[in-house]
Design a protein around this motif. Structure first.
Motif, PDB file in Angstrom:
ATOM      1  N   TYR A  49     -14.135  68.476  47.553  1.00 40.59           N
ATOM      2  CA  TYR A  49     -13.730  67.254  48.243  1.00 40.59           C
ATOM      3  C   TYR A  49     -12.304  66.828  47.847  1.00 40.59           C
ATOM      4  CZ  TYR A  49     -16.283  65.929  43.978  1.00 40.59           C
ATOM      5  OH  TYR A  49     -16.773  65.871  42.705  1.00 40.59           O
ATOM      6  N   LEU A  50     -11.493  67.811  47.503  1.00 42.98           N
ATOM      7  CA  LEU A  50     -10.086  67.550  47.187  1.00 42.98           C
ATOM      8  C   LEU A  50      -9.382  67.036  48.437  1.00 42.98           C
ATOM      9  CD1 LEU A  50      -7.939  67.950  44.895  1.00 42.98           C
ATOM     10  CD2 LEU A  50      -7.461  70.182  45.918  1.00 42.98           C
ATOM     11  N   PRO A  51      -8.687  65.900  48.376  1.00 40.74           N
ATOM     12  CA  PRO A  51      -8.054  65.363  49.583  1.00 40.74           C
ATOM     13  C   PRO A  51      -6.930  66.258  50.098  1.00 40.74           C
ATOM     14  CG  PRO A  51      -7.689  63.917  47.677  1.00 40.74           C
ATOM     15  CD  PRO A  51      -8.522  65.048  47.206  1.00 40.74           C
ATOM     16  N   GLU A  99     -24.642  70.155  48.579  1.00 34.63           N
ATOM     17  CA  GLU A  99     -23.614  70.269  49.617  1.00 34.63           C
ATOM     18  C   GLU A  99     -23.520  68.984  50.429  1.00 34.63           C
ATOM     19  OE1 GLU A  99     -20.458  71.707  51.449  1.00 34.63           O
ATOM     20  OE2 GLU A  99     -21.506  72.719  49.804  1.00 34.63           O
ATOM     21  N   ALA A 100     -24.643  68.366  50.726  1.00 32.76           N
ATOM     22  CA  ALA A 100     -24.624  67.103  51.472  1.00 32.76           C
ATOM     23  C   ALA A 100     -23.941  66.004  50.661  1.00 32.76           C
ATOM     24  CB  ALA A 100     -26.057  66.694  51.823  1.00 32.76           C
ATOM     25  N   ALA A 101     -24.186  65.969  49.347  1.00 36.80           N
ATOM     26  CA  ALA A 101     -23.547  64.969  48.491  1.00 36.80           C
ATOM     27  C   ALA A 101     -22.036  65.167  48.480  1.00 36.80           C
ATOM     28  CB  ALA A 101     -24.114  65.069  47.078  1.00 36.80           C
ATOM     29  N   GLN A 159     -21.870  50.956  38.286  1.00 36.51           N
ATOM     30  CA  GLN A 159     -21.401  49.609  37.986  1.00 36.51           C
ATOM     31  C   GLN A 159     -19.983  49.698  37.447  1.00 36.51           C
ATOM     32  OE1 GLN A 159     -24.277  48.169  35.169  1.00 36.51           O
ATOM     33  NE2 GLN A 159     -25.829  47.747  36.711  1.00 36.51           N
ATOM     34  N   VAL A 160     -19.047  49.010  38.091  1.00 33.81           N
ATOM     35  CA  VAL A 160     -17.647  49.051  37.679  1.00 33.81           C
ATOM     36  C   VAL A 160     -17.059  47.649  37.694  1.00 33.81           C
ATOM     37  CG1 VAL A 160     -17.389  51.406  38.595  1.00 33.81           C
ATOM     38  CG2 VAL A 160     -16.748  49.452  40.030  1.00 33.81           C
ATOM     39  N   ASP A 161     -15.895  47.503  37.067  1.00 32.12           N
ATOM     40  CA  ASP A 161     -15.194  46.222  37.064  1.00 32.12           C
ATOM     41  C   ASP A 161     -14.322  46.051  38.305  1.00 32.12           C
ATOM     42  OD1 ASP A 161     -16.359  45.977  34.609  1.00 32.12           O
ATOM     43  OD2 ASP A 161     -14.524  45.527  33.512  1.00 32.12           O
ATOM     44  N   GLY A 162     -13.826  47.163  38.838  1.00 31.12           N
ATOM     45  CA  GLY A 162     -12.968  47.121  40.015  1.00 31.12           C
ATOM     46  C   GLY A 162     -13.784  47.142  41.299  1.00 31.12           C
ATOM     47  N   ASP A 163     -13.220  47.747  42.335  1.00 31.85           N
ATOM     48  CA  ASP A 163     -13.900  47.843  43.628  1.00 31.85           C
ATOM     49  C   ASP A 163     -14.697  49.148  43.680  1.00 31.85           C
ATOM     50  OD1 ASP A 163     -12.641  45.477  44.439  1.00 31.85           O
ATOM     51  OD2 ASP A 163     -10.886  46.570  45.156  1.00 31.85           O
ATOM     52  N   LEU A 164     -15.970  49.045  44.018  1.00 34.27           N
ATOM     53  CA  LEU A 164     -16.854  50.207  44.068  1.00 34.27           C
ATOM     54  C   LEU A 164     -17.112  50.611  45.510  1.00 34.27           C
ATOM     55  CD1 LEU A 164     -18.771  52.241  42.691  1.00 34.27           C
ATOM     56  CD2 LEU A 164     -20.557  50.479  42.812  1.00 34.27           C
ATOM     57  N   VAL A 165     -16.854  51.876  45.800  1.00 30.76           N
ATOM     58  CA  VAL A 165     -17.227  52.469  47.088  1.00 30.76           C
ATOM     59  C   VAL A 165     -18.459  53.325  46.812  1.00 30.76           C
ATOM     60  CG1 VAL A 165     -16.530  53.984  48.978  1.00 30.76           C
ATOM     61  CG2 VAL A 165     -14.846  52.458  47.908  1.00 30.76           C
ATOM     62  N   THR A 166     -19.599  52.846  47.263  1.00 30.59           N
ATOM     63  CA  THR A 166     -20.865  53.491  46.930  1.00 30.59           C
ATOM     64  C   THR A 166     -21.200  54.593  47.921  1.00 30.59           C
ATOM     65  OG1 THR A 166     -21.676  51.413  46.006  1.00 30.59           O
ATOM     66  CG2 THR A 166     -23.308  53.102  46.498  1.00 30.59           C
ATOM     67  N   VAL A 167     -21.612  55.737  47.390  1.00 37.00           N
ATOM     68  CA  VAL A 167     -22.057  56.867  48.191  1.00 37.00           C
ATOM     69  C   VAL A 167     -23.533  57.086  47.888  1.00 37.00           C
ATOM     70  CG1 VAL A 167     -21.695  59.322  48.675  1.00 37.00           C
ATOM     71  CG2 VAL A 167     -19.750  57.873  48.075  1.00 37.00           C
ATOM     72  N   ALA A 168     -24.303  57.442  48.911  1.00 39.56           N
ATOM     73  CA  ALA A 168     -25.747  57.611  48.740  1.00 39.56           C
ATOM     74  C   ALA A 168     -26.063  58.633  47.655  1.00 39.56           C
ATOM     75  CB  ALA A 168     -26.381  58.042  50.061  1.00 39.56           C
ATOM     76  N   SER A 169     -27.064  58.324  46.851  1.00 41.72           N
ATOM     77  CA  SER A 169     -27.513  59.238  45.801  1.00 41.72           C
ATOM     78  C   SER A 169     -28.397  60.326  46.391  1.00 41.72           C
ATOM     79  CB  SER A 169     -28.300  58.487  44.731  1.00 41.72           C
ATOM     80  OG  SER A 169     -27.501  57.531  44.092  1.00 41.72           O
ATOM     81  N   VAL A 170     -28.546  61.407  45.626  1.00 43.10           N
ATOM     82  CA  VAL A 170     -29.498  62.452  45.984  1.00 43.10           C
ATOM     83  C   VAL A 170     -30.845  62.090  45.382  1.00 43.10           C
ATOM     84  CG1 VAL A 170     -30.107  64.882  45.749  1.00 43.10           C
ATOM     85  CG2 VAL A 170     -27.713  64.221  46.077  1.00 43.10           C
ATOM     86  N   HIS A 171     -31.872  62.066  46.212  1.00 36.26           N
ATOM     87  CA  HIS A 171     -33.222  61.796  45.740  1.00 36.26           C
ATOM     88  C   HIS A 171     -34.039  63.077  45.884  1.00 36.26           C
ATOM     89  CE1 HIS A 171     -32.374  57.506  45.456  1.00 36.26           C
ATOM     90  NE2 HIS A 171     -31.815  57.582  46.660  1.00 36.26           N
TER      91      HIS A 171
END
Length: 354
Positions: free
Chosen positions: A103-105, A71-73, A50-62
């Motif tokens: 995941y360094l750009p 590694e998949a995350a 939960q954020v105040d700005g724009d959130l780009v959601t990535v699937a959680s690990v279950h």
């Protein structure tokens, strides 16, 4: 200048005010400060954030956090970063995960990496990256002293915590508190031992993450040591955490690994609650022995300090938090660093085009 800042959280833990991890709490505070300062904030984080700005959601690990799941995350995080950089005019990327190297750009946009964990938790290829315009900062002086000097290392920025003004004055109760993730490096078993020796109830609030060693530690060393007065109560949301910190007689931090900041210790002081911990890492900077808590070297000494904690003046704790661990001061420094990094990047681009 108006900036667009991309904060990249740790892939395995959601960002929110209720977050368990200190790094995720800092991302939440930064996101809010960026928005309030009139900049644009984008956050990449897993489901449940939960954020105040724009959130780009990535699937959680279950399920189990084994090597394949982790590694998949990381791959999902890398893909999300690439998509955002391709579609948004990002001025600076701020990375927070201990696995940031995965995941360094690619070279291009400037990157700031905040090191929230002990230096030896990071892969050497990440800390020794040759990627241009990649900057690092530590969160305490003691942590920075463990970092091999390099040109891209900025001055440390101390983690800040919210401080009520005027302070909430709440009656202390007869229990000690631990508030942390449940893992061996947090020394939960030692906190339980100390509370038993002191003859005082202990509430342990936190989360057992689904790493095999964390689960094994809880089942083999923590659960068997619990009893009617030493209790594990699970994760605490923001409201519960603040209530626990305000009413506890003391906070126990028997960390076996060097604490880089101990955000919870700073939160305890802000609530007027003394902190008792081992002299590991930044705890020596947070705790003023005999004034805001006690530095001890064993469970036996921790038990004695628990008994003495009633002698600590809550206002001394709150004053130390106001003077040294201001959230406003922390966010102001990060905003200044963003502007400096972006300004430097734009000057280089102009020089290259000349």
């Amino acid at each position: 200048m108006r900036l667009t800042v991309l904060n990249v959280a740790y892939p395995l833990s959601p960002v929110s005010q209720d977050a368990i991890g200190g790094g995720e709490q800092i991302v939440c505070h930064l996101d809010r400060a960026i928005v309030r300062a009139g900049h644009r904030s984008i956050v990449i984080a897993c489901e449940g954030s939960q954020v105040d700005g724009d959130l780009v959601t990535v699937a959680s690990v279950h399920g189990a956090l084994d090597d394949n799941a982790i590694e998949a995350a990381r791959r999902r995080h890398a893909e999300a970063i690439s998509r955002v950089l391709a579609s948004e005019p990002i001025d600076v990327v701020h990375m927070h995960g201990p696995d940031f190297h995965a995941y360094l750009p690619r070279p291009g946009v400037p990157v700031l990496v905040t090191l929230h964990c002990p230096i030896n938790w990071y892969a050497s290829e990440g800390l020794q990256t040759t990627r241009p315009q990649t900057w690092f900062n530590c969160v305490s002086r003691s942590q920075q002293s463990d970092f091999r000097p390099q040109a891209a290392l900025l001055s440390p920025i101390e983690n800040g915590v919210p401080i009520d003004e005027p302070p909430r004055i709440i009656r202390k109760r007869r229990f000690a508190l631990m508030l942390c993730r449940i893992s061996r490096d947090k020394g939960v078993h030692l906190g339980i031992k100390a509370a038993k020796l002191a003859g005082i109830p202990l509430l342990i609030a936190g989360k057992v993450f689904a790493f095999a060693d964390h689960l094994r530690y809880f089942e083999e060393e923590v659960r068997p040591a619990l009893d009617g007065e030493r209790c594990f109560i699970g994760p605490a949301d923001l409201a519960a955490k603040r209530r626990l910190l305000a009413t506890a007689r003391c906070l126990l931090v028997p960390a076996l690994a060097a604490e880089t900041s101990s955000l919870v210790a700073r939160e305890a002081l802000a609530a007027g609650t003394p902190v008792i911990g081992f002299p590991q890492g930044a705890l020596t900077e947070v705790i003023e022995h005999g004034r805001t808590g006690f530095l001890v070297r064993s469970a036996d000494e921790m038990a004695a300090a628990i008994r003495q904690s009633v002698s600590i003046d809550p206002e001394s704790c709150r004053r130390a938090a106001r003077e040294h661990f201001s959230l406003t001061a922390m966010t102001r420094r990060y905003l200044s660093v963003y502007e400096t990094i972006v300004g430097n990047s734009r000057r280089q681009l102009r020089l290259g085009a000349a």
